[in-house]
Scaffold this active site. Sequence first.
Site, mmCIF file in Angstrom:
data_model
loop_
_atom_site.group_PDB
_atom_site.id
_atom_site.type_symbol
_atom_site.label_atom_id
_atom_site.label_comp_id
_atom_site.label_asym_id
_atom_site.label_seq_id
_atom_site.Cartn_x
_atom_site.Cartn_y
_atom_site.Cartn_z
ATOM 1 N N THR A 16 0.840 -1.188 0.000
ATOM 2 C CA THR A 16 0.000 0.000 0.000
ATOM 3 C C THR A 16 0.876 1.239 0.000
ATOM 4 O O THR A 16 1.988 1.238 0.516
ATOM 5 C CB THR A 16 -0.932 0.001 1.221
ATOM 6 N N SER A 19 2.462 4.106 -5.031
ATOM 7 C CA SER A 19 2.553 4.991 -6.189
ATOM 8 C C SER A 19 3.765 5.913 -6.160
ATOM 9 O O SER A 19 4.112 6.504 -7.188
ATOM 10 C CB SER A 19 1.276 5.839 -6.299
ATOM 11 N N SER A 20 4.423 6.061 -5.007
ATOM 12 C CA SER A 20 5.573 6.963 -4.922
ATOM 13 C C SER A 20 6.419 6.618 -3.705
ATOM 14 O O SER A 20 6.032 5.796 -2.866
ATOM 15 C CB SER A 20 5.114 8.427 -4.834
ATOM 16 N N GLY A 21 7.575 7.253 -3.611
ATOM 17 C CA GLY A 21 8.396 7.172 -2.411
ATOM 18 C C GLY A 21 8.798 5.770 -2.012
ATOM 19 O O GLY A 21 9.231 4.951 -2.826
ATOM 20 N N GLY A 23 6.987 3.204 -0.960
ATOM 21 C CA GLY A 23 6.177 2.140 -1.542
ATOM 22 C C GLY A 23 6.603 1.800 -2.953
ATOM 23 O O GLY A 23 6.691 0.621 -3.328
ATOM 24 N N SER A 147 8.013 5.629 11.900
ATOM 25 C CA SER A 147 8.871 6.801 11.722
ATOM 26 C C SER A 147 9.725 7.007 12.962
ATOM 27 O O SER A 147 9.345 6.610 14.073
ATOM 28 C CB SER A 147 8.014 8.048 11.490
ATOM 29 N N TYR A 160 0.880 13.874 12.524
ATOM 30 C CA TYR A 160 1.797 12.829 12.058
ATOM 31 C C TYR A 160 2.514 12.180 13.236
ATOM 32 O O TYR A 160 2.609 10.948 13.323
ATOM 33 C CB TYR A 160 2.806 13.442 11.084
#
Length: 293
Positions: A16, A19-21, A23, A147, A160
């Site tokens: 999940t 689409s970027s980063g 993942g 994180s 966050y």
Amino acid sequence: MTDIDSRNDARVVAITGASSGIGRETALRYSARRARLVLAARSEGALRDVADECRAAGADAVVVAPTDISDAAQVRDMFDLAIEMFGHVDVAAQCAAITAFGRFEDVPPEVFDAIIATNLLGAANVARTALQHFQERGAGQLVLVGSLLGVTAVPYQSAYVASKFAICGLVRALRQENRHLPGVRVHGIYPGPVDTPVYASAGNYLDQQTPRVPPTSESPGAIAAAIVRAAEKTRSTERQVGWVNLPAIATYRLVPAVFDAVIGPLIRRVMFTSESSADSAGNVFEPPAARRV
């Protein structure tokens, strides 16, 4: 979708936030291993680009988009499709996350709530669905990306930080609950700053300050490598990833007054430009339409 080949020994990996980063990099690393991939994200166009890259590398890739992991039904649909296409899931890697910058009282309540919904409730939805499947099979690897900010609180990202502190607790609880199942493993990967589009696409409620990638950032590939390594372990694990993590944690715990005194000025210096920008929810509610990397 793509035709499914007969490589029955290839691992089935559901990712999940693919689409970027982090993942995206995780998907590409598994594609190099000819894995069978189930890729989910809110950004359908960007996700299809990633799937094409994975197929070019020799992997099977199924796109499940748009997928909002804060919706438990959408997460169940993703796993149902994975099982329908490939028979089972071996690895579930939850990499999706959103954020917004600003003082706590300046961030609109609906933005704060949406960040909690994606980062915490979304991760819980992925974990719940994955673990139910893994427990039925008697095998499976769940990786939740947390994180450094799940163990060290900092200003200007309160939603966050709250969500990532909760992820650390969730990982520990899930490790405890599944430790009697020899084939089911739960892993927490905790990156420091990472050079991803999250800064450019984040919500921002800081007057005349624009977020930027800090100079202490790791590459998303380094985090993806840690995810892949964790999912090969025979025991549950948790790992901090990034050269800044351990010094930051030590300062936070051993000299908290010093940490609290310096962290605000430090963050304002390294994480923001002085460029003026209007208040914006960024990608909190909708993914960037044109972002692909």
